[in-house]
Design an enzyme around this catalytic site. Structure first.
Site, PDB file in Angstrom:
ATOM      1  N   CYS A  23       0.836  -1.207   0.000  1.00  3.05           N
ATOM      2  CA  CYS A  23       0.000   0.000   0.000  1.00  3.05           C
ATOM      3  C   CYS A  23       0.868   1.253   0.000  1.00  3.05           C
ATOM      4  O   CYS A  23       2.045   1.202   0.358  1.00  3.05           O
ATOM      5  CB  CYS A  23      -0.951   0.010   1.190  1.00  3.05           C
ATOM      6  SG  CYS A  23      -0.076   0.065   2.764  1.00  3.05           S
ATOM      7  N   CYS A  26       2.519   2.241   3.310  1.00  2.00           N
ATOM      8  CA  CYS A  26       3.728   1.460   3.638  1.00  2.00           C
ATOM      9  C   CYS A  26       4.924   2.057   2.904  1.00  2.00           C
ATOM     10  O   CYS A  26       6.026   2.155   3.464  1.00  2.00           O
ATOM     11  CB  CYS A  26       3.580   0.004   3.182  1.00  2.00           C
ATOM     12  SG  CYS A  26       2.034  -0.734   3.640  1.00  2.00           S
ATOM     13  N   ASP A 402      -0.363  15.363 -38.440  1.00  2.00           N
ATOM     14  CA  ASP A 402       0.515  15.893 -39.485  1.00  2.00           C
ATOM     15  C   ASP A 402       0.357  14.939 -40.677  1.00  2.00           C
ATOM     16  O   ASP A 402       0.193  13.732 -40.480  1.00  2.00           O
ATOM     17  CB  ASP A 402       1.954  15.891 -38.968  1.00  2.00           C
ATOM     18  CG  ASP A 402       2.924  16.359 -40.023  1.00  2.00           C
ATOM     19  OD1 ASP A 402       2.654  17.395 -40.641  1.00  2.00           O
ATOM     20  OD2 ASP A 402       3.945  15.677 -40.230  1.00  2.00           O
TER      21      ASP A 402
END
Length: 710
Positions: A23, A26, A402
């Site tokens: 997580c 952590c 382009d």
């Protein structure tokens, strides 16, 4: 002296790979711990890529001590992945087995002897201690620093449950929390697998010939200009140039294209590509850390560290949300008993609110989605440089292309030469000599035509060469000033063109050809019609983009008739022609005003201003050009714009999943908190709400791995 300084800077900033992050909180704790290590000036954790960059001197042992709270494993960035024990055989999991066994036995004893008997309580307490030992240590440390994360909230909840006599529920909460953390870690590792698999694509050693000797050499020790011998069925370990042999190479790892490409002498080849047929010899052109594959991995990992706008919102929300939940839980536990409520009942409700209040699911909802999507895109040959571009691509309303080199192949050829005065070869020779100094893509067509005709244009003396922006060039050859450029240039020079010549120009332009004119201030000498072939992929890609509601615009410096012929063939919805570089820039700004979110697709060099002005700049053919990799927000590693509809589909899916995850995370919390009003919220419901929400948002994000390039 310079070498010593280089070594010093390398020593000061070093990157390590980390295994075991589950997580973001952590990761933040680990970063803080590393910063406090002696000899470390600064540290930065990249949670998405699971890396830590350390400035200063430290060792892997010291870093692992800093990550001991989460049992993190650290390795040097260049080392292979450490194969960890399977989830079910890890030490932490064995503790959960033992804890769960004690809980079941204690339940049985409580059912037989009654809840008030001491023996079941001892069993519950042992289950809590064995399963939650590491949780409590982290929780108590955080509590002493007034840091309220998941560990703190869970520690208070479990200890509180034991104090008010809810031993069984306290033990159950510990076990479910341990299972939840392990599954979270597994899910995040799964999300990161796309990048881990990219790292394993290129071999770690290669057969090298130095002088007359052939040897197996580790990639770290291979030098530029070494000759690499690649047999059929082998993967290339390094980037280089073919100097002997012809073969077909599968470049899927780099470009996402599974169709093999033929490579022969002087062709560029990339590390991680598979040699399918012939034996080739490759001269190494880059060191291992500079290969295209290494750059892709580095850029993708950096992209995964970039916070998306939705993540910034979530992080800010969580920052205020957690303290509010702690205060709310305290008020629920204390206020009703002060007005006659039962202490035991309301303290229990307050503890359940603490568990529900953990923002784990909310905090992990965005990063796991971003990490998964960017990893999936990289495997399909699309390099997305950050979560912000992933989100913005999902919101695109218009895409500008382009023409030359993007919708067309960018390799123009002379199709017609119309002479009005003098010898054709002489006029072609003069034109080629002048165009030799031009940067215009069409100049190469003239030079190729002159070479095919055996004309030595390099030997012609050209003086006073001058570029006329957006119109052409002029120069002096044999004391005569010549102009080479568009018909518009000669309309200005000669005030108007003769009717038959204007008709000839119109006819050629209607066929999709660009007309270049050679002349002097007084007369027109020759017309050169040049055509650029449409890419096979353009029509298919533009059709798909139009079908999903994206406005497609073609921008070109070519005249309108030529542009219209190509534009209609490609199927673009709007054609803008006769544009100077600043016109392209202004058009992109105009499109942004009208559509809000606009992408520009170009080659990353000539279109740099327009790419920069767009919401998302997309460069073609990133595998061959470092400029495209560095300047664009998104790089298509192959020259195939069919990757664009896939990228938009992936981005839209990511946006949808992030919204679903945030909505679900908040909704489940609110629903669980509302159960406090009738007094129905239990620790069981609280932990299931938290664990269930975290797992569901993670599994939902992993669905992004299934988005395919079709």
């Amino acid at each position: 002296m310079s070498n010593r300084n280089t070594n010093l800077s390398e020593e000061e900033m070093k990157t390590y790979r980390v295994q075991g992050f589950s997580c973001t909180s952590c990761a933040s704790t680990f970063e803080k711990n590393v910063k406090e290590l002696p000899g470390v000036q600064d540290a930065k954790v990249n949670f998405g890529a699971s890396k830590v960059s350390v400035q200063g001197k430290t060792t892997i042992e010291e870093l692992e001590k800093a990550g001991a709270f989460e049992n993190l494993k650290v390795r040097d960035e260049k080392e292979q992945k450490i194969e960890t024990e399977p989830f079910w055989r890890q030490k932490e999991t064995i503790k959960v087995y033992l804890s769960a066994l004690l809980l079941v036995v204690s339940w049985g004893l409580a059912a037989q002897l009654g809840e008030e008997v001491l023996l079941p309580k001892v069993g519950y307490a042992a289950s809590i201690l064995i399963g939650g030992y590491s949780l409590f240590i982290k929780g108590v440390k955080n509590l002493s620093k007034l840091q309220f994360d998941m560990n703190t909230l869970m520690t208070i909840a479990v200890l509180g449950a034991a104090i008010i006599g809810e031993w069984g529920e306290g033990a159950t909460v510990v076990i479910l929390f341990a299972i939840s953390e392990a599954l979270e870690r597994y899910s995040m590792d799964k999300a990161r697998q796309s990048i881990e698999s990219l790292m394993d694509i290129a071999p770690k050693e290669a057969l090298i010939r130095r002088g007359n000797e052939e040897m197996i050499v580790h990639v770290e020790d291979i030098q530029i200009n070494d000759i690499m011998i690649v047999k059929p069925g082998q993967k290339l370990a390094m980037d280089g140039m073919v100097i002997k042999g012809t073969s077909t190479l599968n470049q899927a790892a780099i470009t996402g294209e599974s169709v093999p490409v033929t490579k022969t002498i002087e062709d560029e080849v990339f590390a991680g590509t598979l040699n399918e047929e012939g034996l080739i010899e490759v001269k190494v052109t880059k060191r291992v850390e500079d290969t295209t594959l290494s750059k892709i991995i580095h850029l993708v990992e950096e992209a995964q560290a970039e916070r998306a706008p939705s993540q910034a919102f979530v992080d800010k929300f969580a920052k205020y949300y957690t303290p509010v939940i702690v205060i709310l839980a305290f008020l629920i536990a204390v206020m009703p008993p002060l007005f006659g409520g039962d202490w035991s009942e309301w303290v229990y409700q307050g503890l359940a609110v603490l568990v529900v209040g953990c923002p784990c699911a909310l905090v992990v909802s965005t990063p796991v989605s971003i990490v998964t999507a960017i990893g999936n895109a990289a495997k399909n040959g699309v390099l997305i440089k950050g979560g912000i571009y992933l989100e913005e691509t999902g919101a695109l309303k218009a895409i500008a292309f382009d023409k030359t080199g993007t919708l067309t192949k960018g390799v123009p050829a002379v199709t017609d030469i119309v002479n009005f005065s003098g010898n054709e070869d002489d006029l072609l020779l003069i034109t080629a000599a002048i165009e030799k100094g031009s940067q215009h893509p069409l100049a190469s067509a003239i030079l190729r035509k002159a070479e095919e005709s055996g004309l030595r244009y390099n030997e012609v003396s050209v003086e006073d060469f001058q570029s006329i922006t957006g119109k052409g060039v002029k120069a002096k050859v044999n004391n005569q000033i010549y102009y080479v450029g568009s018909p518009k240039l000669f309309e200005e020079l000669h005030e108007n063109l003769e009717t038959d010549r204007r008709k000839k120009i119109n006819d050629m332009q209607t066929q999709g050809k660009t007309v270049m004119v050679l002349g002097t201030e007084k007369e027109i000498l020759s017309f050169f019609a040049v055509a650029d072939e449409m890419r096979e992929s353009s029509k298919d890609a533009i059709g798909k983009l139009n079908n999903i509601g994206i406005a497609t615009v073609m921008l070109t410096g070519d005249n309108y008739r030529t542009a219209e012929a190509i534009g209609k063939q490609a199927g673009v919805s709007t054609i803008k022609a006769d544009l100077l570089p600043e016109d392209k820039l202004n058009l992109i700004k105009e499109l942004r005003d009208n559509h809000n979110s606009v992408a520009m697709v170009g080659d990353g060099v000539n279109d740099a201003p327009a790419l920069a002005a767009s919401t998302v700049g997309v460069a073609m053919g990133g595998a061959g050009t470092d400029t495209a990799l560095e300047t664009a927000d998104i790089a298509l590693m192959s020259d195939d714009i069919r990757k664009l509809p896939y990228t938009i589909k992936l981005s839209r899916k990511t946006l949808a999943i992030i919204k679903q995850n945030i909505t679900f995370s908040i909704a489940i919390k609110v629903l669980a908190l509302l159960l406090v009003i009738p007094g129905w919220l239990t620790l069981w419901i609280a932990i299931f709400a938290d664990m269930g929400a975290t797992l569901l948002v993670t599994l939902n994000a992993l669905r992004l791995l299934r988005v395919k390039d079709k």
